[in-house]
Each structure stands twice: as C-alpha cells, then as structure tokens.
Scaffold this active site. Structure first.
Site, PDB file in Angstrom:
ATOM      1  CB  ALA A  13      -1.026   0.117   1.201  1.00 51.28           C
ATOM      2  CB  CYS A  45      -8.361  -6.158   4.305  1.00 49.98           C
ATOM      3  SG  CYS A  45      -6.941  -5.026   5.467  1.00 49.98           S
TER       4      CYS A  45
END
Length: 452
Positions: A13, A45
């Site tokens: 990310a 996630c």
C-alpha cells in the site's frame, strides 16, 4: 543533469502509493521497487474473506500486478527481491534475489522504506510444524487456503482475539470447521473497553466459537510434522489447523540496523512530511510512526487506510512538492458474521493514562426505525472530557448498519467537536436507515443528561 533514482523497499500500500504518485508528477524519474513477496499492491485485509470463500480467488485482492506497474506506469517492480542492508553513507541498499540467492548493491538518490508490519509469531515448542500459520502477506493467506484444500482440517484453533483472529474465526466457521479461540485477556478485541469487548465475546459464542479467555499460548503438539494440538497454560486443545493472530509489529529492523531513529512501538520515527532522521530517507505505512490527534502523542497503527495516505504524502514530497500527514484518531472496523464492531479515539485506559477526567455513556437502540423490517440492535459507547464536553472516543457493536456510524465520530474527533455539537449535527433520517435520533446522537444525548 543525471536523472534522480528513487528506490522503494516494499511493494504494497504505502510503497506503491508513493511510487505511483511520483510517477504521475515526474514521468522521467527512475523508480525501482523491491518486494520480497510475489505480489504488489494487494489487499491484506481481504485475506479472511478469500479464505472464507467469499472472494473467488487471491487475484481478486491484487489491485495492480508487478507487470502492470512495469508496463503501464514504467515502475520497475522487482518481486522476489529482499533488501538485507542499508548503507546510508554511500546511499545504496544490498538486495538479495530469492530465486538464486545472488546479491548486489543498488544505489539511490532518494529512499523510501515501506516495509510494513510483520506478524508476531513466537518461537515455541513445535511452532515450526505444518498447519500453523501467521497472516501478514497475501502469500501467507494463499498458503492457508492451499493447506485447507489439501489437508481438509476439521478442528481449528485461533490464537489471539484481535482483528485478524476474529475475522479468521468467522472465516473458518463459514468453511464448516470447529473453531476455538484462545485469548490471554479477559475479553477479545483489546482495542475496546472491557464492557464492549464482552459483547464481541458473546457474538463469537453465538456463531459457535469456543472461547478460552485469560489463557496464554505455551506451545504446540505435533505428529509427523503436522500440528495436532495447541497447548495453553491451562489445557490442550486438539487442532488440525492453527491461526496465530497475536498482532503485528513494525518491520523496522533494517532501519534500526542502519541507525535510523525509531519511535512508538519500534516504528520508524518520521516528521509530518514522512522524512526519517537520515538524509534522503523517507518512511511510510505500517513500519512508520503516526500522530494521534486526540492524545496529541506519537502513535503507531497498522492499517491500509493510513498506509495509503502516508504513501501519498511521501510521494508528493519525493516528487518535489509539499505535503504533510496530519495524523490519525485510531478508527477501525471489523465484522463477525452478522455483528459489526467499530472504534475510534481513546479507550478508558488510554484516557486514564493521560490523566484526564472523563465521563461515559452507553446506549442500546435500533439501527433503523423499530417498525421497519430488518432493524437490528446497536450499542454505542461514547467518552467525553469532563468540563469541556470534548469527545474523546467512541465504540460501536451492533448488527447491519451499525459499524459505519463510527465515521461520524471519527469526523467529530478530527474536528475537535464536543458532545453537544454531535447532538446538534443535522444527520439524515429515514426509517430504512435510522431512528429519528440516530444511535450516535442518542448516546450523545445521554452523555449530556438529556431527557427522551
């Protein structure tokens, strides 16, 4: 003039957000990203939902592949490459290829450390047995799924009652396994106050998870290299599959070895522009420190939302612009089957640690108008400073439509609002979405001592 070279360590990310931002601002900059796993820019996630069978395959969790970064964005994303050493004096990094173990020094003009967080995985008796997994990368999630497909486990034990532990417990229940969860605390979800954590414990029991609270992991039993049981300080639990969800810690060992200053929980200390203590070295994401807007203190949190924002800020600055990361309020959300869990701001023990006087209110109401089909229960807890009425934190446990209400409280915390100002907010109302008084405002009214 020689074109500057940006080296990024970590291709998820924060790293890829920064690299992409630099590329948009500077089409000619040389950008090289070293990532030790096979994947870039993926949703960690989403792993529990992939394992639960709710996501078709792991490729759905990849936002952009290494090939796309290379071909479309001219970012040299080298997966399967691990940075093993930083030489700050000569502005270079030592890189090892995992394919053939060859090593080489790579020079940089600017360096971004985006090494993320690593799963806490204690070395205990038989902890190297097959069937015991920590979850920190997409590759680790794929290994769990492959093990389940091949070994067809029937009994699973999850160690740790945090976000990953709870989400994996649900995933394994969905896959038809008998699931037990071991937590050393008196309730699961240590980021909630105990009274709210108790609601989450009840939700787990309701879906069939056996809870063993106030118990600590001491080791494992194994046969023929496969795990057969989890051993705690109180009992032995049979297991064909074990998920170790004891949390994560900043993956900052490279920075520490190079003498870069560390901060909260061992994260890399950065200024608001994401600069480290070393010249031309930046850090962002789960390995980097943040700032808590409510406590006004350094803070560390490992969340994809924060990582993407920090990466974007770093990218703007690396491209020659100016941006700062303002901080966080500690907002997080999770789901256990039909129950939603959310929190933001400070818990009671954190407020006590700051020496603040505070008051709390907890209310139970409905997510929609009580007469509208599908209305579910929602419990809201608010904490505010005595005297000023300043909101300090909020926690929510409820059914469908509960958790995203935390965003109202996160906004209020960021703006420094009082409980009275939350009551005064012009929030939307229609029976399918909310009672006339939204549950967040109902809790705020109780905190103020308002009558019904």
């Amino acid at each position: 003039m020689t074109q500057q070279r940006l080296v990024v360590i970590g291709g998820d990310a924060a790293g890829m957000s920064a690299a992409s931002k630099v590329r948009r601002e500077d089409p000619k900059r040389e950008i090289v990203v070293f990532e030790r796993s096979p994947h870039t820019s993926y949703s960690a996630c989403g792993m529990p939902y992939f394992i639960a069978g709710l996501v078709d395959g792991p490729e759905k969790l990849v936002a952009r592949s290494p090939e796309k970064f290379r071909d479309k964005y001219n970012i040299d994303a080298r997966t399967g490459h691990e940075v093993t050493e930083l030489d700050l004096g000569n502005q270079r990094v030592r890189v090892r290829s995992l394919a053939d173990s060859s090593e080489a020094w790579e020079a940089y003009d600017q360096l971004l450390i985006a090494t993320g967080a690593e799963a806490i995985f204690p070395k205990l008796p038989n902890s190297d047995s097959d069937g015991i997994f920590g979850l920190s990368t997409l590759a680790s999630g794929i290994r769990v799924q492959q093990f389940m497909d091949q070994q067809l486990p029937r009994r699973a034990v999850v160690v740790g009652g945090g976000y990953i532990g709870l989400e994996m417990a649900e995933a394994l229940v969905r896959q038809g396994l008998q699931v037990a969860l071991v937590e050393r605390g008196e309730q699961v979800m240590g980021t909630l106050d105990p009274d709210m954590g108790a609601l989450v414990s009840d939700a787990l029991r309701e879906i069939g998870v056996e809870l063993y609270l106030n118990e600590s992991l001491t080791g494992y039993e194994a046969a023929n290299g496969l795990v057969t049981a989890v051993v705690t300080d109180q009992r032995t639990l049979p297991a064909d599959l074990v998920i170790v969800g004891l949390g994560t810690r900043p993956n900052s060992s490279l920075a520490a070895a190079a003498g870069i200053t560390l901060g909260e929980k061992g994260s890399i200390r950065v200024n608001p522009r994401m600069q480290t203590s070393a010249p031309n070295v930046w850090a962002a994401g789960d390995c980097a420190e943040s700032f808590h807007l409510v406590s006004r203190k350094p803070f560390h949190v490992a969340l994809g939302t924060v990582a993407n924002k920090q990466g974007s800020v770093a990218g703007i600055n690396l491209a020659g612009g100016y941006a700062t990361f303002p901080g966080v309020v500690g907002t997080a959300v999770s789901k256990i089957c039909k129950y939603e869990v959310a929190r933001t701001g400070l818990m009671e023990r954190e407020i006590n640690g700051l020496g603040l006087k505070y008051k709390t209110a907890t209310t139970k109401s409905k997510t929609r108008a009580g007469y509208y089909p599908g209305a579910g229960w929602i419990t809201v807890k608010l904490l505010a400073e005595q005297g000023t009425g300043r909101l300090l934190g909020g926690q929510i446990v409820g059914q469908e439509g509960a958790a995203k209400r935390i965003d109202v409280l996160a906004t209020a915390l960021t703006a420094g609002m009082t409980v009275q100002q939350i009551v005064d907010l012009d929030l939307s109302y229609a029976p399918p979405f909310s009672p006339v008084w939204d549950p967040v405002q109902t809790a705020a009214r109780q905190l103020l001592g308002s009558s019904d």
